[in-house]
Motif scaffolding. Structure first.
Motif, mmCIF file in Angstrom:
data_model
loop_
_atom_site.group_PDB
_atom_site.id
_atom_site.type_symbol
_atom_site.label_atom_id
_atom_site.label_comp_id
_atom_site.label_asym_id
_atom_site.label_seq_id
_atom_site.Cartn_x
_atom_site.Cartn_y
_atom_site.Cartn_z
ATOM 1 N N ARG A 152 3.871 0.007 -6.057
ATOM 2 C CA ARG A 152 3.389 0.270 -4.925
ATOM 3 C C ARG A 152 3.230 -1.036 -3.928
ATOM 4 N NH1 ARG A 152 -2.595 2.534 -5.778
ATOM 5 N NH2 ARG A 152 -2.179 2.832 -3.531
ATOM 6 N N ASN A 163 1.709 8.035 -15.158
ATOM 7 C CA ASN A 163 3.181 7.301 -14.614
ATOM 8 C C ASN A 163 4.103 7.665 -15.898
ATOM 9 O OD1 ASN A 163 3.338 6.478 -11.773
ATOM 10 N ND2 ASN A 163 1.250 5.618 -12.327
ATOM 11 N N ALA A 174 -3.071 13.339 -8.779
ATOM 12 C CA ALA A 174 -2.635 11.867 -8.195
ATOM 13 C C ALA A 174 -2.085 10.948 -9.409
ATOM 14 C CB ALA A 174 -3.590 10.803 -7.442
ATOM 15 N N PRO A 196 1.719 4.577 -1.061
ATOM 16 C CA PRO A 196 0.700 5.787 -1.808
ATOM 17 C C PRO A 196 1.369 6.112 -3.029
ATOM 18 C CG PRO A 196 2.065 6.642 0.174
ATOM 19 C CD PRO A 196 2.274 5.298 0.279
ATOM 20 N N VAL A 197 0.648 6.656 -3.900
ATOM 21 C CA VAL A 197 1.036 7.145 -5.212
ATOM 22 C C VAL A 197 1.385 8.798 -5.067
ATOM 23 C CG1 VAL A 197 -0.093 5.399 -6.443
ATOM 24 C CG2 VAL A 197 -1.036 7.898 -6.024
ATOM 25 N N LEU A 243 -1.903 8.064 -10.671
ATOM 26 C CA LEU A 243 -2.565 6.757 -10.319
ATOM 27 C C LEU A 243 -2.489 5.907 -11.616
ATOM 28 C CD1 LEU A 243 -3.920 5.537 -7.928
ATOM 29 C CD2 LEU A 243 -5.887 6.147 -8.551
ATOM 30 N N ARG A 244 -2.828 6.699 -12.922
ATOM 31 C CA ARG A 244 -3.195 5.826 -13.993
ATOM 32 C C ARG A 244 -2.041 5.586 -14.634
ATOM 33 N NH1 ARG A 244 -8.269 5.696 -15.871
ATOM 34 N NH2 ARG A 244 -7.853 6.083 -17.758
ATOM 35 N N LYS A 245 -1.739 4.879 -15.815
ATOM 36 C CA LYS A 245 -0.626 4.639 -16.207
ATOM 37 C C LYS A 245 -0.232 5.740 -17.187
ATOM 38 C CE LYS A 245 -0.558 -0.505 -16.095
ATOM 39 N NZ LYS A 245 -1.629 -0.741 -15.286
ATOM 40 N N ARG A 255 1.360 12.499 -5.244
ATOM 41 C CA ARG A 255 0.248 13.392 -5.542
ATOM 42 C C ARG A 255 0.903 14.989 -5.545
ATOM 43 N NH1 ARG A 255 -4.955 11.360 -4.376
ATOM 44 N NH2 ARG A 255 -4.525 9.215 -3.451
ATOM 45 N N ASN A 257 0.951 -1.255 0.037
ATOM 46 C CA ASN A 257 -0.020 -0.033 0.044
ATOM 47 C C ASN A 257 0.660 1.135 -0.136
ATOM 48 O OD1 ASN A 257 -2.542 -1.440 -0.036
ATOM 49 N ND2 ASN A 257 -2.304 -1.759 2.279
ATOM 50 N N HIS A 276 6.941 3.810 -6.044
ATOM 51 C CA HIS A 276 5.304 4.411 -6.152
ATOM 52 C C HIS A 276 4.709 4.120 -7.202
ATOM 53 C CE1 HIS A 276 6.162 6.656 -2.654
ATOM 54 N NE2 HIS A 276 7.370 6.673 -2.917
ATOM 55 N N TYR A 277 5.143 3.518 -8.248
ATOM 56 C CA TYR A 277 4.480 2.881 -9.264
ATOM 57 C C TYR A 277 3.735 1.624 -9.304
ATOM 58 C CZ TYR A 277 3.128 0.931 -13.915
ATOM 59 O OH TYR A 277 2.486 0.335 -14.976
#
Lengths: 314, 345
Positions: free
Chosen positions: B244, B173, B166, B153-154, B168-170, B156, B151, B241-242
């Motif tokens: 996770r 990233n 954030a 975090p990504v 969060l999506r590819k 932000r 867990n 962070h990618y």
């Protein structure tokens, strides 16, 4: 190194304080004996690697794979084919010698004169290929090999010792002595020592350097395969077993000084003692880390190793 | 001509998530990008100073663990009665901490291990990585050991409360990795073209000679290790962070080997080398998977390719290609000279 301290403290000493002094002495004796037995095979690994480095200037990353090869050959002959245990041992070592000679002839022969980094990269490539071939052939599941020794340990007063380990120690000692004799007494050994001292002059004196290189690599590989074949039945055979063996062999050789055979012998025993005592009194998790701490420590304090006199520039 | 090629490459890289809808392939590209950043940092050491460091994954892993731990927060007992803890911090701060700590480790390791060279240096670096891996595996209170850190975090970015983005999506990233990669590339390029970079190349070519004209060998080697470790730490932080989840496997020797193969294949000591080698060895596993080749055989092919490249293309793809290019278009330029200027800009 201070990073390790908290673990030491939080794990606590492995001996509860209630035990009396006699038991502690017994335990120390037991650890010492275990270390002595383990040290024999470590010395075999170290001598093989240091020979190859000293004579050929090759950092042999396939060393551990030869060790794994030895163990798997024991599995093949003892468990699958069903040969006699002692015959299997001889076969495993002989096949290790052949594989070593093949690696030298196919990969290293044509790199003559290349710098040490180039040969190192080729050996890394060979290491990856060999290890994954092993994994492909034998699958990732660990294989156990049965040995024809009584399961009940040999008990000598307060300490006990398994027959298998005793056998390993005896054979390893014989092989170490035989290697010393080969290097110091035979004609081949003389040519090897000459090549080690000065390759060009040895060549001028009529030593066939190419053949010495093949013989050296085969001998070193055979010793690694012997260590694997001996320890395979004590532990188990698994594909990545060679990695730790390689790294430990490096530690042993660094400790004794690259190219020094007495250094590698002593280094093998010292590493075994450190591991055994470290695992017994500090934390078993760091058993395999002892060698690396030792390397870093030695290189900070006495970069030439314990036995080599030469400059530390590979 | 060269500018045009660079512009086309940039345009392709920048627009890629817009026209590529295959998210799995995008994931592969992100992972490849992270490894290319690590390979670029290794190239600074291996290619420009000529030191073969086989412990490079240690800096990558230290970056990954530091960034995860700072962003998650942790509490450890340094002594049974002495507890040290850290509240969870924002991810960007954690990433900075990762770069700094990895760089610091690089500095320390540089100070210690540049007493030795060649085979000894290689073995010291291997040992260092192995010790760090064992610490990560065994210091369970801090690292969770084999249970791994979960867990994470990504990243932000933005002003807390009002606007926040954030990663969060590819696609997001992907751009993040692209930006960090570009920064790392520019940093390395600037360093290599500077006075310090020329000193590094000089000591790669002939250490004794470099020392004799007054180049402080250890200082420049340590500088290179520091920068290189910092960049590798950044790659590790991106990874953490990618993906996770971070476990002691990030310290596997095989990752170092992957980086080395990328650098050697592409061409050590060239700026573009790790990019080319990284793309080849990042995408090759997928190509081999398409032929349903089992992973072990895939690694066997890797090993064999590495040997073949050392035999037949010892300087790597980029110098060989650029020599071929120059030999073809600029007949007046002797090919050896052209290769040299590419290898040592």
């Amino acid at each position: 190194m201070h990073l390790l301290k908290p673990r030491y403290v939080s794990a606590g000493l492995s001996l509860p304080p209630s035990r009396d002094c006699g038991q502690r002495v017994d335990q120390l004796l037991q650890h010492t004996l275990n270390a002595l037995i383990l040290g024999g095979t470590y010395a075999l690994l170290g001598i093989g690697l240091t020979l190859i480095f000293g004579i050929m200037r090759v950092v042999n990353f396939t060393h551990g794979e030869l060790y794994a090869f030895g163990a798997y050959m024991m599995y093949l002959w003892v468990m699958l084919v069903g040969t006699n245990f002692y015959l299997a041992l001889v076969l495993a070592v002989a096949l290790g010698v052949l594989l070593g000679a093949a690696i030298e002839l196919l990969l290293l022969r044509r790199l003559k004169g290349a710098d040490i980094d180039t040969t190192m990269l080729v050996m890394i490539g060979a290491w990856i290929a060999l290890q994954n071939l092993e994994q492909f052939t034998w699958s990732g599941v660990a294989k156990s090999i049965s040995a024809p020794f009584p399961a009940a340990p040999l008990v000598l007063g307060p300490i006990s010792l398994s027959w298998n380990r005793l056998f390993v120690f005896v054979v390893a000692s014989v092989l170490i002595v035989a290697t010393y004799a080969l290097i110091n007494r035979s004609k081949l050994g003389k040519a090897m020592r000459a090549t080690f001292q000065d390759r060009e002059t040895a060549a001028l004196m009529g030593v066939a350097i190419d053949r010495i290189h093949t013989a050296t690599f085969a001998l070193g590989s055979g010793l690694a395969a012997a260590a694997g074949a001996l320890l395979g039945p004590v532990f188990v055979a698994y594909p990545s077993m060679g990695d730790l063996a390689s790294l430990k062999a490096f530690a042993i050789v660094i400790l004794g000084g690259l190219g020094s055979i007495p250094g590698a012998t002593a280094g093998g025993f010292i590493l075994a003692f450190m591991e055994e005592l470290g695992a017994g009194y500090i934390s078993s998790g760091f058993r395999d880390g002892m060698g690396f701490l030792l390397i870093i420590f030695i290189l900070i304090v006495k970069p030439t190793g314990l036995f080599a006199r030469r400059e530390r520039i590979g | 001509m060269k500018h045009a090629a660079t512009l086309v490459l940039l345009a392709v890289l920048l627009s890629l998530p817009l026209w590529m809808s295959n998210l799995y392939l995008l994931h592969i590209l992100i992972m490849t990008g992270i490894f290319i950043i690590a390979a670029m940092s290794l190239n600074l050491l291996l290619g420009f100073t000529g030191q073969l460091s086989l412990g490079h994954v240690a800096f990558f892993g230290i970056g990954a663990y530091t960034s995860s731990l700072v962003s998650l927060g942790f509490e450890v007992h340094l002594l049974p009665s002495w507890q040290v803890g850290l509240e969870a911090k924002p991810v960007w701060l954690a990433m900075l901490a990762a770069i700094l700590l990895a760089g610091l480790c690089g500095w320390v390791i540089g100070r210690v291990s540049f007493k030795v060279r060649g085979a000894y240096f290689v073995i010291v670096t291997v040992s260092f990585a192995e010790v760090v891996r064992l610490v990560a595996l065994n210091w369970v209170e801090l690292t969770q050991g084999p249970m791994a850190l979960n867990n994470i975090p990504v990243l932000r970015l933005g002003l807390p409360g009002s606007f926040e983005f954030a990663f969060l999506r590819k696609p997001a990233n992907y751009y993040l990795v692209l930006v960090v990669g570009a920064l790392a590339y520019l940093l390395i390029r600037r360093l290599v073209h500077s006075r310090a970079g020329r000193a590094m190349i000089a000591l790669r070519e002939n250490e004794a000679l470099a020392a004799s004209v007054g180049i402080d060998v250890t200082r420049y080697l340590v500088l290179a290790t520091l920068v290189s470790a910092g960049i590798a730490g950044a790659a590790g932080a991106l990874y953490a962070h990618y993906v996770r989840i971070v476990d002691p496997e990030v310290f596997s020797f095989i990752y170092t080997v992957t980086m080395v193969i990328m650098v050697i294949t592409g061409g050590k000591g060239t700026l573009a080398g790790p990019l080319v080698g990284g793309l080849i060895f990042g995408l090759l596993p997928e190509a081999l998977r398409a032929f349903s080749i089992p992973p072990e055989i895939q690694w066997v092919i890797y090993g064999a390719l590495m040997i073949l490249i050392v035999y037949f293309l010892p300087e790597g793809i980029v110098p060989a290609l650029s020599r071929w290019w120059r030999g073809r278009w600029q007949q007046g330029d002797p090919p050896q000279l052209a290769a040299r200027s590419e290898a040592a800009p």
